[in-house]
Write a protein that holds these residues in place. Sequence first.
Motif, mmCIF file in Angstrom:
data_model
loop_
_atom_site.group_PDB
_atom_site.id
_atom_site.type_symbol
_atom_site.label_atom_id
_atom_site.label_comp_id
_atom_site.label_asym_id
_atom_site.label_seq_id
_atom_site.Cartn_x
_atom_site.Cartn_y
_atom_site.Cartn_z
ATOM 1 N N GLU A 120 117.127 66.097 37.332
ATOM 2 C CA GLU A 120 116.387 64.696 36.950
ATOM 3 C C GLU A 120 116.047 63.742 37.836
ATOM 4 N N GLU A 124 112.384 62.279 38.262
ATOM 5 C CA GLU A 124 112.264 60.944 38.076
ATOM 6 C C GLU A 124 112.003 60.082 39.451
ATOM 7 N N LEU A 183 116.892 64.849 27.093
ATOM 8 C CA LEU A 183 117.930 64.335 27.608
ATOM 9 C C LEU A 183 119.329 64.815 27.137
#
Length: 239
Positions: A120, A124, A183
């Motif tokens: 992640e 991101e 998530l």
Amino acid sequence: MSEQVHPLPKLKSLSRREMLRRFAAAVVVAGNCTFSPEAARHVHEMARESLSQDGAYAPQFFKPHEFATLQRLTELIIPADDRSGSARQAGAPEFIDLLCSQNDELADIYSGGLLWLEGEARREHGDAFLALEEADQASLLELLAAEVRRLDALEEAERSAVWGENTNFGGFSSYRSVPAGRLGPGARFFAWLRRMTVDAFYTSQMGIADLDYQGNTALAEYTVPDEVLEYVRNQGSGK
């Protein structure tokens, strides 16, 4: 580490390693549980005994990069302040590592969670979690904390709609009927990490001193005060 016999009468037949295995299994069975003070004390003792002469700790389960990430995460969850040191300084990473080294299910939660977090961070922010600026690390954890709260609220609403106020069917906290989104895996990992970090810190010598906790009497269990949990939940959220 050598196998040592526990000195307390009721556990004297168990080696330290066997006790650690049982503590780790109890954590998984109970589902993100609160430790008994006795169990937590022995995990902390074993972590201290694992230190080398120069104070270094060799992880029993995590790879070096994973352990460094775990250290940073515990430090973000409970940072040092003018009252005490951080969860990292209190030995939370070693506490978690020892328990993961003795239980495959718990180990999977952490190794999978750390892998998810790393992916992640790269997706991101384009870099490893440890390489991110502190603000980016904190924002990622805040995102996971918000997802935990969202899923808990949805789950509670779903449970109430299906079972009403019937208390005969409690204990579904880890049996979700609400589908998790992207998530979801990270949120599940974060819920475990946050709870075990808090437990490790507030059962350490540093955490006990922080609470001014008079812990010399026998207790069946130790529960972190609600106001402390609320403080940790709000870490980095600006509340």
